[in-house]
Design an enzyme around this catalytic site. Structure first.
Site, PDB file in Angstrom:
ATOM      1  N   LEU A  20      44.927  11.875  12.614  1.00  0.00           N
ATOM      2  CA  LEU A  20      44.596  11.835  11.178  1.00  0.00           C
ATOM      3  C   LEU A  20      43.642  12.732  10.663  1.00  0.00           C
ATOM      4  O   LEU A  20      43.361  13.071   9.672  1.00  0.00           O
ATOM      5  CB  LEU A  20      43.984  10.180  11.234  1.00  0.00           C
ATOM      6  CG  LEU A  20      44.967   9.197  11.139  1.00  0.00           C
ATOM      7  CD1 LEU A  20      44.359   7.875  11.133  1.00  0.00           C
ATOM      8  CD2 LEU A  20      46.216   9.301  10.304  1.00  0.00           C
ATOM      9  N   GLY A  21      42.746  13.201  11.894  1.00  0.00           N
ATOM     10  CA  GLY A  21      41.604  14.144  11.392  1.00  0.00           C
ATOM     11  C   GLY A  21      40.906  14.197  12.692  1.00  0.00           C
ATOM     12  O   GLY A  21      40.970  13.629  13.673  1.00  0.00           O
ATOM     13  N   ARG A  22      39.945  15.302  12.437  1.00  0.00           N
ATOM     14  CA  ARG A  22      38.882  15.472  13.505  1.00  0.00           C
ATOM     15  C   ARG A  22      37.625  15.865  12.871  1.00  0.00           C
ATOM     16  O   ARG A  22      37.603  16.529  11.897  1.00  0.00           O
ATOM     17  CB  ARG A  22      39.376  16.532  14.691  1.00  0.00           C
ATOM     18  CG  ARG A  22      39.786  17.805  14.021  1.00  0.00           C
ATOM     19  CD  ARG A  22      40.226  18.745  15.144  1.00  0.00           C
ATOM     20  NE  ARG A  22      41.551  18.374  15.745  1.00  0.00           N
ATOM     21  CZ  ARG A  22      41.714  18.358  17.129  1.00  0.00           C
ATOM     22  NH1 ARG A  22      40.691  19.006  17.976  1.00  0.00           N
ATOM     23  NH2 ARG A  22      42.801  17.944  17.659  1.00  0.00           N
ATOM     24  N   GLY A  23      36.547  15.619  13.616  1.00  0.00           N
ATOM     25  CA  GLY A  23      35.276  15.832  13.225  1.00  0.00           C
ATOM     26  C   GLY A  23      34.080  16.352  14.471  1.00  0.00           C
ATOM     27  O   GLY A  23      34.816  16.610  15.421  1.00  0.00           O
ATOM     28  N   SER A  29      32.355  14.546  15.945  1.00  0.00           N
ATOM     29  CA  SER A  29      31.884  13.469  16.857  1.00  0.00           C
ATOM     30  C   SER A  29      33.549  12.969  17.863  1.00  0.00           C
ATOM     31  O   SER A  29      33.552  12.331  18.758  1.00  0.00           O
ATOM     32  CB  SER A  29      31.674  12.001  16.378  1.00  0.00           C
ATOM     33  OG  SER A  29      32.419  11.497  15.366  1.00  0.00           O
ATOM     34  N   GLY A  30      34.423  13.225  17.400  1.00  0.00           N
ATOM     35  CA  GLY A  30      35.739  13.274  17.920  1.00  0.00           C
ATOM     36  C   GLY A  30      37.125  13.626  17.109  1.00  0.00           C
ATOM     37  O   GLY A  30      37.228  13.743  15.797  1.00  0.00           O
ATOM     38  N   ASP A  79      25.083  12.222   7.675  1.00  0.00           N
ATOM     39  CA  ASP A  79      26.071  13.152   7.544  1.00  0.00           C
ATOM     40  C   ASP A  79      27.171  13.002   6.409  1.00  0.00           C
ATOM     41  O   ASP A  79      28.361  12.794   6.636  1.00  0.00           O
ATOM     42  CB  ASP A  79      26.860  13.296   8.993  1.00  0.00           C
ATOM     43  CG  ASP A  79      27.991  14.459   8.986  1.00  0.00           C
ATOM     44  OD1 ASP A  79      27.630  15.453   8.304  1.00  0.00           O
ATOM     45  OD2 ASP A  79      28.524  14.677   9.788  1.00  0.00           O
TER      46      ASP A  79
END
Length: 777
Positions: free
Chosen positions: A494-497, A499-500, A609
């Site tokens: 679904l997505g990444r940032g 922290s993971g 954030d």
């Protein structure tokens, strides 16, 4: 094996003697100059925290009072004059000795060692591990700090088999937890099991027959705990730090303390300033300056408004409501019609008018359970005599906010952690009822096997822990294999940032979830528990809900609710144009979520954030703030601003970080300002652009310069020139103007000039169509 200290009959126990075991002490507990209570308290706690008290409403004199174990089996507390103050009902049974066990239970035994009486059967305000809590028992709060008399807040099994918190005061009785807007299933409970039994275990897990299941954030063996009905109306689970002797809150029932009924007495209003405090409405004053339980009294004589309508006026109080005591409810009527209903009723003291769709009118005959919150979608109109002077703007957070119970001054709220029962919570009815039907079939099996293991002295085996997991549908621990199966081996990203990486999954009960696999850099205990301890304990419609976690040696994952429309950046900066109504809804909802974190949590949270990638949109484009991996807890009683490293995302980070200033909630306000301006403009303002001479500045800096210049030269169309051109003029000018003004004030380099999130919520609510129409009415 339990340690014990005992004395045998016939024997007397004076007010200056105590006997103790390793963990607990039993004896005469002194309060004030010469008042004593026969009590059991934690030996190693700094303030000698009381776990049980015999004569809580009738202290004895320190000189001459005594506790006696008589030959006929009577266990009696007598005052100096020989009068019986308290007695254990054992006269008809042969009693050999009294023992204080190491689990805090005071027992009376016969010659064969059989227990014929125990303090565990008569709890006061505290439940200890392995102390059974059944239908005939109650936890009742004390009156106030240092005042051990029986208070007004109760925790007990109600007649429908559900555990509840109730204010039972001298004037009213009112349930306030779980959420009174939902039925048992809507609150994740069941009222079909009539067993009515619950218990707290040594690991910090609470298991109940009504499916109220929770655990402390530090669950595990070796920690001394207590579950206490506190005098401010909140039920809290505490853990004792043996080194410092201080208590830490690891779970609590009520996250927004102003939702506790009866807290500020008759006519009183609970206000977040930002901590919860009590206030009197216009025309009222404290009934007893030393005791908020007695609320506020009017400074006027009531008149019948139907006979003298010209002598009455209505004072508008935004975001204020009094729960309950509605004499009438009228949907779909105008503000004027609602006002007339109150005028025509002599008993009406105020009316609440809400514009959520059709106008809704509630007339009030009594003013109890008052609170003020920016999340309340309406206005209270207080009926007062025309002779009472009031200001045009009603301010409730200026004076009279010190809450006093008895003679001890307190601030409402004891805690450092935060369970929001919000009216806006959406309940997945299909899931709840299907879940209830499945669990109902196997309920008896779990309870028979679960309770049998629970009562074993050797500890809590794996089967019981698994029983907890199955019965708890709100927050639980998952295995890695379970989540691997749910995500089909982490197939759909679904997505990444920072922290993971987040994957879509479907649990065994058909719930769609988002599973975040923490990256290698974020596998520290500190970061993992940051998200678990923060998000796992908060609940707000504009904050992503956490369903559980996985903690295994090589795997750390977090399980969240799935939010259908993904993150804001994918809608705002893509080819698909996000409509104006959706943009305003995102601005307002995000502000409400941050206001809750900053002002309404009992443990303040700074997100650190805030950016479009961390604002998710549900099916109705209602925003939900996510990714608390960098969040910081801000203590209420001191300014703890030390941070181990700079946190956040370039372009959204406040200058406070670079200037090494103490980190406060104003860093979130700055980031929110950038997001709001991006909502208006429809482009990334956090990007860097080259200027003449290869000097760089952000799009944000340039944007603000341009807008301020246009405002200075009084360009009439400066708002229209600022708003995203892709909207083709389809926006509300008043809302856009307000959002631009708010955004610019939020990104001020001087943080003292930045507004607070609750003031931003109020400013945006003024621009909502509903409240704007209401003001014009």
């Amino acid at each position: 094996m339990f340690l014990s200290v005992q004395f045998r009959k016939p024997q007397e126990f004076s007010a200056y003697r105590v006997f103790s075991v390793r963990v607990f002490t039993c004896g005469f507990y002194g309060v004030g100059e010469n008042a004593y209570y026969f009590s059991i308290w934690f030996t190693n706690s700094k303030d000698k925290t009381v776990a049980w008290m015999a004569n809580r409403d009738k202290p004895v004199n320190g000189k001459g009072s005594k506790l006696s174990l008589h030959r006929d089996g009577a266990f009696v507390l007598t005052d100096v004059d020989g009068s019986i103050t308290w007695e254990a009902n054992t006269r008809t049974t042969y009693v050999e000795r009294a023992e204080l066990l190491d689990n805090g239970n005071l027992v009376l035994k016969d010659s064969s060692g059989k227990v014929v009486w125990q303090s565990f059967d008569f709890p006061t305000d505290t439940l200890l591990p392995h102390q059974r809590f059944i239908k005939s028992k109650k936890l009742i709060s004390i009156l106030g700090r240092g005042n051990y008399g029986t208070g007004y807040f109760n925790f007990f099994f109600d007649t429908d088999n559900v555990l509840r918190l109730v204010y039972d005061g001298p004037d009213i009785s009112s349930v306030y937890w779980p959420n009174v807007d939902f039925d048992a299933f809507g609150n994740g409970r069941t009222n079909f099991n009539s067993t009515r039994i619950a218990m707290l275990d040594e690991m910090g897990w609470f298991l109940s027959s009504d499916w109220l299941n929770f655990n402390g954030s530090d669950s595990g063996f070796g920690i001394r705990r207590r579950l206490t009905m506190d005098y401010d109306g909140n039920l809290r689970l505490y853990s004792l730090n043996i080194v410092s002797g201080l208590w830490t809150i690891t779970w609590e029932a009520v996250r927004q303390l102003c939702s506790v009924h009866g807290l500020c007495g008759r006519n009183g209003i609970c206000v977040y300033t930002p901590e919860p405090k009590c206030s009197c409405p216009p025309g009222y004053e404290m009934a007893d300056p030393s005791n908020w339980n007695k609320g506020c009294k009017p400074r006027f004589s009531r008149i019948c408004s139907s006979k003298s309508p010209q002598q009455v006026k209505f004072v508008k109080m935004r975001y204020v409501d009094y729960y309950g005591f509605d004499s009438s409810y009228s949907p779909g009527i105008t503000l004027e019609s609602c006002k007339m209903r109150c005028l025509e009723d002599c008993q009406c003291n105020a009316f609440s008018y809400r514009l959520t769709g059709d106008g809704k009118c509630f007339t009030k005959v009594e003013l109890f359970n008052g609170y003020k919150s920016p999340n309340f979608p309406g206005v209270l109109y207080l009926k007062l005599p025309l002779s009472i002077e009031t200001s045009e703007v009603v301010v409730l957070n200026g004076t009279n906010h010190t809450c006093k119970l008895g003679e001890t001054t307190i601030t409402i709220g004891l805690g450092t952690s935060s369970t929001l029962e919000t009216r806006g919570r959406r309940v997945r009815w299909v899931y709840l009822y299907s879940f209830a039907s499945v669990i109902g079939a196997i309920e008896m099996l779990f309870f028979v096997s679960g309770w049998w293991f629970l009562f074993r002295k050797s500890g809590i085996p794996d089967m019981v822990e698994e029983g907890y997991r199955v019965l708890s549908n709100h927050f639980r621990k998952f295995s890695y294999m379970e989540l691997k199966k749910a995500t089909k081996n982490f197939q759909e990203e679904l997505g990444r940032g920072a922290s993971g990486v987040v994957f879509k999954g479907v649990l065994a009960d058909d719930r769609v979830v988002a599973v975040k696999k923490l990256g290698d850099a974020y596998l520290t205990e500190e970061v993992f528990w940051a998200e678990v301890s923060i998000i796992g304990k908060i609940n707000h419609m504009n904050l992503v809900r956490m369903w559980g976690f996985c903690l295994e040696p090589k795997h750390r994952l977090l399980v969240y609710e799935y939010v259908e429309n993904g993150s804001l950046d994918k809608h705002l900066f893509s080819g698909n144009v996000l409509g104006w109504n959706e943009r305003f809804k995102v601005a307002l909802g995000t502000a409400k979520g941050l206001a809750y974190l900053h002002h309404e949590c009992l443990e303040w949270v700074i997100h650190c954030d805030v950016k479009p990638e961390n604002i998710l949109l549900d099916g109705e484009f209602e925003p939900k703030i996510s990714d608390f991996g960098l969040a910081k807890l801000s203590q209420r009683d001191h300014n703890n601003s030390e941070m181990s490293r700079i946190r956040g995302t370039k372009g959204y980070m406040a200058p406070d970080w670079a200037l090494n200033l103490p980190i406060t909630a104003k860093v979130d306000v700055y980031s929110y300002g950038v997001v709001v301006l991006e909502l208006v403009k429809g482009i990334r303002l956090s990007n860097w652009v080259a200027e003449d001479g290869d000097e760089q500045e952000t799009e944000l800096t340039r944007f603000i310069k341009v807008v301020k210049r246009k405002i200075q030269i009084e360009e009439t169309a400066w708002v229209e020139d600022t708003v995203d051109t892709r909207l083709n003029g389809h926006f509300t000018r008043i809302q856009a103007k307000k959002m631009i003004e708010i955004g610019i004030s939020c990104v001020d380099e001087n943080r003292s000039k930045r507004p607070t999130m609750d003031s931003i919520v109020q400013a945006l609510l003024e621009c909502e169509d509903g409240l704007r129409i209401l003001d014009q009415a």
